[in-house]
Design a protein around this motif. Structure first.
Motif, PDB file in Angstrom:
ATOM      1  N   ASN A   4       0.993  -1.316   0.461  1.00  0.00           N
ATOM      2  CA  ASN A   4      -0.321   0.220   0.206  1.00  0.00           C
ATOM      3  C   ASN A   4       0.731   1.145  -0.479  1.00  0.00           C
ATOM      4  O   ASN A   4       0.439   2.135   0.217  1.00  0.00           O
ATOM      5  CB  ASN A   4      -0.779  -0.256   1.172  1.00  0.00           C
ATOM      6  CG  ASN A   4      -1.841  -0.807   1.369  1.00  0.00           C
ATOM      7  OD1 ASN A   4      -2.165  -0.900  -0.048  1.00  0.00           O
ATOM      8  ND2 ASN A   4      -2.530  -1.551   2.406  1.00  0.00           N
ATOM      9  N   GLY A   5       2.160   1.333  -0.042  1.00  0.00           N
ATOM     10  CA  GLY A   5       2.348   2.232  -0.438  1.00  0.00           C
ATOM     11  C   GLY A   5       4.623   2.312  -1.019  1.00  0.00           C
ATOM     12  O   GLY A   5       4.906   1.344  -2.036  1.00  0.00           O
ATOM     13  N   PHE A   6       5.130   2.740  -0.887  1.00  0.00           N
ATOM     14  CA  PHE A   6       6.676   3.267  -1.209  1.00  0.00           C
ATOM     15  C   PHE A   6       7.617   2.738  -0.921  1.00  0.00           C
ATOM     16  O   PHE A   6       7.203   2.692   0.576  1.00  0.00           O
ATOM     17  CB  PHE A   6       6.901   5.006  -2.182  1.00  0.00           C
ATOM     18  CG  PHE A   6       5.951   4.881  -3.705  1.00  0.00           C
ATOM     19  CD1 PHE A   6       6.018   4.621  -4.175  1.00  0.00           C
ATOM     20  CD2 PHE A   6       5.509   6.174  -2.662  1.00  0.00           C
ATOM     21  CE1 PHE A   6       4.754   4.825  -5.610  1.00  0.00           C
ATOM     22  CE2 PHE A   6       3.734   5.821  -3.587  1.00  0.00           C
ATOM     23  CZ  PHE A   6       4.004   5.471  -4.931  1.00  0.00           C
ATOM     24  N   SER A   7       8.615   1.703  -0.903  1.00  0.00           N
ATOM     25  CA  SER A   7       9.513   1.355   0.003  1.00  0.00           C
ATOM     26  C   SER A   7      10.151   3.370  -0.284  1.00  0.00           C
ATOM     27  O   SER A   7      10.278   3.962  -0.685  1.00  0.00           O
ATOM     28  CB  SER A   7      10.584   0.494  -1.038  1.00  0.00           C
ATOM     29  OG  SER A   7      11.028   1.046  -1.856  1.00  0.00           O
ATOM     30  N   ILE A   8      11.441   3.304   0.693  1.00  0.00           N
ATOM     31  CA  ILE A   8      12.600   3.564   1.174  1.00  0.00           C
ATOM     32  C   ILE A   8      12.635   4.268  -0.315  1.00  0.00           C
ATOM     33  O   ILE A   8      13.609   4.909  -0.912  1.00  0.00           O
ATOM     34  CB  ILE A   8      13.137   3.685   2.607  1.00  0.00           C
ATOM     35  CG1 ILE A   8      12.044   3.436   3.843  1.00  0.00           C
ATOM     36  CG2 ILE A   8      14.305   4.526   2.631  1.00  0.00           C
ATOM     37  CD1 ILE A   8      12.138   5.554   4.250  1.00  0.00           C
ATOM     38  N   LEU A   9      13.669   2.859  -0.538  1.00  0.00           N
ATOM     39  CA  LEU A   9      14.377   3.190  -1.585  1.00  0.00           C
ATOM     40  C   LEU A   9      13.829   3.605  -3.411  1.00  0.00           C
ATOM     41  O   LEU A   9      14.394   4.665  -4.047  1.00  0.00           O
ATOM     42  CB  LEU A   9      15.180   1.437  -2.728  1.00  0.00           C
ATOM     43  CG  LEU A   9      15.901   1.377  -3.283  1.00  0.00           C
ATOM     44  CD1 LEU A   9      17.456   2.237  -3.459  1.00  0.00           C
ATOM     45  CD2 LEU A   9      16.487  -0.294  -3.967  1.00  0.00           C
ATOM     46  N   GLU A  10      11.868   3.438  -3.124  1.00  0.00           N
ATOM     47  CA  GLU A  10      11.632   4.122  -3.939  1.00  0.00           C
ATOM     48  C   GLU A  10      11.650   5.771  -3.531  1.00  0.00           C
ATOM     49  O   GLU A  10      11.537   6.801  -4.332  1.00  0.00           O
ATOM     50  CB  GLU A  10      10.726   3.426  -4.224  1.00  0.00           C
ATOM     51  CG  GLU A  10      10.408   1.880  -5.379  1.00  0.00           C
ATOM     52  CD  GLU A  10       9.157   1.570  -4.904  1.00  0.00           C
ATOM     53  OE1 GLU A  10       9.202   0.780  -5.499  1.00  0.00           O
ATOM     54  OE2 GLU A  10       8.416   1.718  -3.216  1.00  0.00           O
ATOM     55  N   LEU A  11      11.191   5.688  -2.660  1.00  0.00           N
ATOM     56  CA  LEU A  11      11.188   7.225  -2.421  1.00  0.00           C
ATOM     57  C   LEU A  11      12.527   7.913  -2.554  1.00  0.00           C
ATOM     58  O   LEU A  11      12.687   9.100  -3.120  1.00  0.00           O
ATOM     59  CB  LEU A  11      10.821   7.443  -1.357  1.00  0.00           C
ATOM     60  CG  LEU A  11       9.079   7.414  -1.370  1.00  0.00           C
ATOM     61  CD1 LEU A  11       8.843   7.217   0.659  1.00  0.00           C
ATOM     62  CD2 LEU A  11       8.257   8.417  -1.850  1.00  0.00           C
ATOM     63  N   LEU A  12      13.576   7.542  -2.196  1.00  0.00           N
ATOM     64  CA  LEU A  12      15.310   7.756  -2.126  1.00  0.00           C
ATOM     65  C   LEU A  12      15.684   8.580  -4.089  1.00  0.00           C
ATOM     66  O   LEU A  12      15.939   9.577  -4.256  1.00  0.00           O
ATOM     67  CB  LEU A  12      16.283   7.061  -1.626  1.00  0.00           C
ATOM     68  CG  LEU A  12      16.292   7.511  -0.246  1.00  0.00           C
ATOM     69  CD1 LEU A  12      17.207   6.483   0.500  1.00  0.00           C
ATOM     70  CD2 LEU A  12      16.163   8.928   0.206  1.00  0.00           C
ATOM     71  N   VAL A  13      14.920   7.472  -4.813  1.00  0.00           N
ATOM     72  CA  VAL A  13      15.283   7.622  -6.142  1.00  0.00           C
ATOM     73  C   VAL A  13      14.417   8.417  -5.868  1.00  0.00           C
ATOM     74  O   VAL A  13      14.627   9.408  -8.020  1.00  0.00           O
ATOM     75  CB  VAL A  13      14.991   6.193  -7.171  1.00  0.00           C
ATOM     76  CG1 VAL A  13      14.812   6.388  -8.279  1.00  0.00           C
ATOM     77  CG2 VAL A  13      16.090   5.190  -6.429  1.00  0.00           C
TER      78      VAL A  13
END
Length: 190
Positions: A4-13
């Motif tokens: 239901n969300g984005f991972s930390i890695l996806e947000l950092l990218v």
């Protein structure tokens, strides 16, 4: 598995990519229009001189392009004055007055203002120099004009200092006029 969300890695990218785009794009946005502002005012100066030279040839009158600067906001008006005196056709008379073309008809020897020919420079001031070389020492505001004789020549070789606002790149250049009637912006042609 359902997420239901984005991972930390996806947000950092996404943040890294956005930072790169902003880092590249922001300087371009800040400089947007600078070159166009400079070239626009240069075009106005060129067209004003060409138009007044053409008018002088057509009707045989002497003209002045008077530069009225507003130093506080780096703008200027190019006002056109026409000599309507008995000497309006006399090229030698205008050459011999001091400074050249200082004895036009009308109030204060200014001549008749041709209101519909006034052009505005939005990003420049132009100051006529007292000499053709070296640093520019500006003439008085009353003498900040260039004269075009009835035969479309000019009574003297002269030079003006152009100072552009930051909105036009903050450049400094020179407007050079020649007794032949030719003019250029940039380095003096000898």
């Amino acid at each position: 598995m359902n997420r239901n969300g984005f991972s930390i890695l996806e947000l950092l990218v996404v943040i890294a990519v956005a930072s790169i785009v902003v880092g590249i794009g922001l300087p371009a946005i800040n400089n947007f229009g600078v070159s166009e502002n400079y070239q626009g005012d240069i075009s106005i100066v060129r067209s004003q001189f060409n138009l007044v030279r053409q008018m002088a040839m057509e009707d045989g009158n002497a003209y002045r392009i008077k530069i009225v600067n507003n130093d506080s906001d780096n703008t200027a008006e190019l006002e056109v004055y026409k000599d309507e005196s008995l000497n309006r056709f006399n090229t030698e008379f205008h050459k011999s007055s001091s400074p050249p073309c200082s004895s036009f008809s009308g109030v204060g020897n200014n001549g008749a203002k041709v209101d519909d020919l006034t052009k505005e420079l939005e990003h420049f001031v132009i100051k006529k120099c007292t000499s053709l070389t070296g640093n520019c020492t500006a003439v008085s505001d009353a003498n900040n004009y260039f004269c075009i004789l009835p035969n479309a020549t000019m009574p003297e070789n002269a030079r003006g200092s152009i100072t552009a606002s930051n909105r036009a790149g903050g450049k400094s250049d020179f407007l050079n006029v020649y007794s032949s009637g030719f003019f250029n912006i940039g380095s003096r042609i000898d």
